[in-house]
Design a protein around this motif. Structure first.
Motif, PDB file in Angstrom:
ATOM      1  N   GLU A 104      15.633  74.824  42.550  1.00  0.00           N
ATOM      2  CA  GLU A 104      14.389  75.424  42.061  1.00  0.00           C
ATOM      3  C   GLU A 104      13.163  74.764  42.668  1.00  0.00           C
ATOM      4  OE1 GLU A 104      16.058  74.702  38.259  1.00  0.00           O
ATOM      5  OE2 GLU A 104      14.367  73.510  37.549  1.00  0.00           O
TER       6      GLU A 104
ATOM      7  N   ARG B 283      27.320  65.245  40.559  1.00  0.00           N
ATOM      8  CA  ARG B 283      26.826  65.425  41.923  1.00  0.00           C
ATOM      9  C   ARG B 283      26.448  66.893  42.176  1.00  0.00           C
ATOM     10  NH1 ARG B 283      26.018  61.519  45.575  1.00  0.00           N
ATOM     11  NH2 ARG B 283      26.062  62.143  47.750  1.00  0.00           N
TER      12      ARG B 283
ATOM     13  N   ILE C 195      24.378  78.033  40.664  1.00  0.00           N
ATOM     14  CA  ILE C 195      23.219  77.904  41.566  1.00  0.00           C
ATOM     15  C   ILE C 195      23.690  77.519  42.966  1.00  0.00           C
ATOM     16  CG2 ILE C 195      21.219  76.427  42.094  1.00  0.00           C
ATOM     17  CD1 ILE C 195      20.694  76.301  39.021  1.00  0.00           C
TER      18      ILE C 195
ATOM     19  N   ALA D  86      22.110  70.920  42.614  1.00  0.00           N
ATOM     20  CA  ALA D  86      21.584  72.188  42.088  1.00  0.00           C
ATOM     21  C   ALA D  86      20.165  72.026  41.564  1.00  0.00           C
ATOM     22  CB  ALA D  86      22.497  72.705  40.967  1.00  0.00           C
ATOM     23  N   PHE D  87      19.888  70.872  40.982  1.00  0.00           N
ATOM     24  CA  PHE D  87      18.554  70.606  40.445  1.00  0.00           C
ATOM     25  C   PHE D  87      17.470  70.870  41.493  1.00  0.00           C
ATOM     26  CE2 PHE D  87      15.161  67.393  40.509  1.00  0.00           C
ATOM     27  CZ  PHE D  87      14.455  67.756  39.368  1.00  0.00           C
TER      28      PHE D  87
ATOM     29  N   ILE E  66      24.627  72.760  31.592  1.00  0.00           N
ATOM     30  CA  ILE E  66      24.167  72.445  32.946  1.00  0.00           C
ATOM     31  C   ILE E  66      25.278  72.586  33.981  1.00  0.00           C
ATOM     32  CG2 ILE E  66      23.253  70.592  34.409  1.00  0.00           C
ATOM     33  CD1 ILE E  66      21.476  69.759  32.165  1.00  0.00           C
TER      34      ILE E  66
ATOM     35  N   LEU F 214      25.939  76.194  35.138  1.00  0.00           N
ATOM     36  CA  LEU F 214      24.706  76.687  35.762  1.00  0.00           C
ATOM     37  C   LEU F 214      24.538  76.073  37.149  1.00  0.00           C
ATOM     38  CD1 LEU F 214      21.954  78.129  35.637  1.00  0.00           C
ATOM     39  CD2 LEU F 214      21.042  76.129  34.444  1.00  0.00           C
ATOM     40  N   ALA F 215      24.791  74.773  37.236  1.00  0.00           N
ATOM     41  CA  ALA F 215      24.615  74.068  38.513  1.00  0.00           C
ATOM     42  C   ALA F 215      25.538  74.652  39.577  1.00  0.00           C
ATOM     43  CB  ALA F 215      24.881  72.575  38.331  1.00  0.00           C
TER      44      ALA F 215
ATOM     45  N   SER G 221      25.374  68.862  40.012  1.00  0.00           N
ATOM     46  CA  SER G 221      24.157  69.149  39.231  1.00  0.00           C
ATOM     47  C   SER G 221      22.912  68.576  39.895  1.00  0.00           C
ATOM     48  CB  SER G 221      24.299  68.581  37.812  1.00  0.00           C
ATOM     49  OG  SER G 221      25.359  69.246  37.138  1.00  0.00           O
ATOM     50  N   ILE G 222      23.015  67.369  40.458  1.00  0.00           N
ATOM     51  CA  ILE G 222      21.809  66.819  41.072  1.00  0.00           C
ATOM     52  C   ILE G 222      21.462  67.594  42.340  1.00  0.00           C
ATOM     53  CG2 ILE G 222      22.013  64.553  40.000  1.00  0.00           C
ATOM     54  CD1 ILE G 222      23.151  63.367  42.415  1.00  0.00           C
TER      55      ILE G 222
END
Lengths: 561, 561
Positions: A302, A293, A373, A298-299, A366, A369-370, A295-296
């Motif tokens: 950008e 969750r 972010i 954070a995706f 990921i 990183l996520a 990660s989606i």
């Protein structure tokens, strides 16, 4: 005043603990314990005679208090009669002791949007008399089942650098020791805390075995893990009781026992239980689902930047995509990703890999990183606010900025790690004078009173210089007066009242045009147009089409003149 | 023999084009065009008299051929009568010309698992007579609507380094020029190709305007974008006709026209159309949705590694998480992420940001990382195979390895950018002799015949040294004979027949124990146990619990002895 490693203040000599609403409770003294033991004894004796099972819930925080009440409220599925007597246990620190007397008064120690929370605690404590709370470890001696809901935090050492953090295992380790030293050997211990994968078998179990050995016990401890999936909001109780659960145990007997226990207290008919082979699988599942969750969310960071820069309204793009059932969880991230779990759980996974599972190869890409972010997205929002203030001809230094929305999620009053906090801190760093409004939040503890803030050691304050502009920050509930004389307003959360606002009212309450920054696609295109036409500057995260609306208004103006 | 930039071979003097099933079609010569023009003229005249609208579909590939047939099959929603006459257009290259005569025979130029594809083309061409195909640009002169389905590829320059690639815009640019030079000025041009955001307005529109100006036309071109969401498999036609669409146009008239057109040919009653403000929003939506999917697949890569290393079965963990509706698209990635879209679309976005939208700041973090992870995941799978072969006492050098599953997705025969290709190439690089099996694939063009492979310029071969072990690779459809004498079998795709396999049969067909590597959670725990008990080595992506099963078998063996 000294601090322990977790950052908890231990004030010597202080004898009171204060609840968030200001009531003071005297802490128990040495000689109170005998009486408490007697009280527990008499309760347990009576309940045992009536055929109850005794369940002790250790840790009465956001999850523990409600889980305790859910267990106490459960009924035997054959007879329809209550079958569990719950003793909630909380150590008597100045920070947390107040929860114990509050529960014994039939009051909820947590403020929730779900009215069932208060009702459930009132009913189980006062009516059904299936729950009490205590500060005494003696409760453990009576338990058939012990549910562990103590905190296991991930402490970040830098902003936007998950890898440098660490897990604060002390509270959990010491709880496991206390439990094993006091429990009946045949009791089941169920860790419900979200832990670093491997904790149950490689940290908790050895502690328990050692304590059992010291007690001369020959039997193996029964130990299980099952994680909760609570969601703050109007269905908080349902998210504990009426939702799918995952569990496992260190051996076959533990697995059988945890399966039996959860099936007795939760709605497993409608939300079947998943029993995994080993606790590390259950622990990992929790970390993976929350990292997913994170990660989606954070995706989209950008792509909201992309949208801002290239004339795209990301809100409409997301709406167009979300119609696909396979993409329905694509989400606008807002100014940051808060809540207790999403910012930390990936950290538990990374830390476990290296420190519990002793794997020196860094396989993560990921997940960290996520989270990095997500943790820093608020910085960009603050910069956007500063730009908008500048476009209104003012400097962010000294500007009055209202952060509208202090909580991390729409229509709840939970401020833990909210994106707004990062925005507010960055704004203060830039020299702004920061104000706050939230219809659901009475106290923004992160700023208002560090003593009542549940995670003082982790305060984000340490990552920011110059927090002067936050000095007197008090969250307000009345928007018209909060907006008065503001140079800018930042809408941070999709609270229902914000979605219904009329631009003309906002400008009127502010006393004139101001910078309006939309952090969460709160403004409809028509709102944006009306703000602009009144002379406001408007900007928004991912709302690149605002430039186009400005152009249209300019063209219309030219045609008129 | 020379190659153009896209890598297409242009063979001088050759006059035939061969269909994948081996039929040869003579290419049209200069003096065929007049007759073709007459043929088109008479068709169009007749159809116009009957009140048909003329639609030209440019590019008869995977999407264009089926989209053309869907349009030709559509009926007027008031009268129930067909209303669109479709001319499919494909330039007469040796590589692609065969599609034109094939369609005119009522045959599908693409092989699909969906029986409706062939039926649709047969019906529209032979029965309803609402579709023909042509190689001649003259078709454009008749069109009321022109649908552009030409390729726009992303060419990678390195393996696992998306950022170094580039978009091959030549085909699309030249198509737009040809269209604008030939079309009627009032026709609507609809770009359906997935393009780099900004292409419609900043690349295609200027080309069209220039051509219109050269023709002395005063009118503005009508130009729209709408992307498809096709999904290879048994519901291929439905994924075009009965699925949500997104569109936009360069101005209000274009938007109105595209909305009208798509509403006439697609099932917008059940799957409502989203009309966005600008083409860049529609272009971006496509890139975001496929980048999202690439990212959620890439996310699981690190957690499958985690699982492998720490005794976790990732398949069970995913199953436990997927019960949550908000997490239902969490997926096991398999040995790589293939298909035509997911490996490239993020690249279109990055490239557009820099090259079309002229933005020099690199704002991308997750999208390129995700695609790089997906593109290289097969390398890890190959290393796992090598380890398993070694555990069987053999060296990967010279070992015979069967890759079971050549396609990129379960139960389809589409091999484009399949994870298996990377695995096979890496295995060859390591010195293995590679064999292949797939129940749905007749030819693995990527290896078997570069002339028939649709993307020769992008062959992954250029990223690998020593591809000797692939020299004679021919995909086989019979598993028992394919397995004969294999040292290892790698199950790469969740094809139904693989899920039903009996371990005893696999070992029997192979002629003895072999290394069995599970690339996609194809083996049940009981399968793993049976393979191990027969003396096979078993490993699997994300299947860390195999070690535990080995232990159990060892313990059982000890108890017995």
């Amino acid at each position: 005043m000294k601090k322990d490693k977790g950052g908890n203040k231990e004030v010597k000599g202080q004898e009171h603990s204060m609840s968030p609403d200001g009531r003071r409770f005297a802490l128990p003294r040495e000689d109170d314990y005998a009486a408490e033991r007697e009280r527990l004894d008499s309760f347990v004796l009576e309940k045992r005679r009536e055929g109850y099972e005794i369940v002790v819930v250790v840790g009465l925080g956001f999850v523990g208090a409600v889980m305790a009440a859910v267990i106490a409220d459960s009924v035997d599925k054959n007879t329809g009669m209550p079958g569990k007597f719950v003793i909630g246990m909380q150590r008597p620190s100045t920070r947390s002791y107040w929860k114990t007397p509050l529960i014994n008064l039939g009051e909820s120690p947590i403020k929730a949007e779900d009215p069932e929370v208060e009702e459930l605690i009132r009913r189980t404590v006062l009516e059904k008399k299936t729950m009490i709370a205590t500060y005494s470890n003696d409760a453990l001696k009576f338990a058939d089942v012990i549910v562990v809901d103590v905190q296991c935090d991930y402490i970040k050492e830098d902003l936007g650098k998950l890898r440098s953090g660490r897990v604060a295992m002390e509270a959990l380790e010491s709880s496991m020791r206390t439990i094993a030293e006091n429990m009946r050997p045949e009791a089941l211990v169920l860790i419900e805390t979200t832990v670093a994968p491997g904790t149950t078998e490689q940290v908790a179990l050895p502690i328990m075995k050692k304590a059992f050995a010291e007690r001369g016990l020959k039997t193996e401890p029964l130990l299980a893990h099952s994680y909760e999936r609570v969601m703050p909001g109007r269905h908080y109780v349902k998210s504990i009781r009426d939702f799918w659960r995952v569990c496992s145990g260190v051996d076959e007997v533990s697995k059988r026992r945890v399966k039996k226990f959860l099936s007795e207290v939760l709605n497993v008919e409608d939300f079947p239980l998943t029993v995994l082979d080993r606790p590390i699988e259950s622990e990992t599942a929790k970390i993976v689902e929350n990292s997913f969750r994170a990660s989606i969310l954070a995706f989209m960071d950008e792509w909201t930047r992309f949208a801002e820069r290239h004339g795209v309204d990301i809100a409409k793009v997301i709406a167009a995509i979300k119609v696909r059932p396979t993409h329905s969880n694509l989400m606008l991230p807002g100014p940051g990703i808060g809540g207790y779990c999403l910012p930390k759980d990936g950290g538990l996974g990374l830390w476990a890999h290296k420190n519990i599972l002793k794997d020196s190869e860094d396989i993560f890409k990921i997940t960290p990183l996520a989270i990095d972010i997500n943790d820093t997205r608020g910085l960009h929002a603050a910069d956007m606010i500063a730009d908008a203030v500048k476009a209104m001809g003012k400097d962010i230094k000294g500007a009055k900025v209202l952060v509208a929305g202090a909580s991390y999620r729409e229509d709840v009053g939970d401020t833990r790690y909210s994106g707004s906090e990062v925005v507010a801190r960055r704004l203060a760093h830039l020299g702004a004078k920061v104000y706050a409004h939230d219809p659901y939040v009475d106290h923004w503890w992160e700023f208002e009173n560090q003593d009542t803030y549940p995670y003082p050691g982790h305060s984000l304050a340490r990552f920011f210089e110059n927090q002067e502009g936050l000095k007197d920050l008090k969250v307000q509930n009345d928007l018209p007066s909060a907006l008065e004389k503001m140079d800018a307003v930042f809408f941070a959360v999709r609270h229902e009242p914000y979605l219904k606002l009329q631009p003309e009212d906002v400008v009127k309450w502010a006393g004139g045009p101001l910078a309006v920054i939309d952090g969460f696609a709160i403004l409809a295109d028509d709102d944006i147009r009306r703000f602009l036409e009144m002379g406001c500057e408007v900007a928004g995260l991912g709302r690149g089409h605002i430039g186009r609306i400005k152009q249209e208004i300019k063209l219309k103006g030219k045609k008129r003149s």
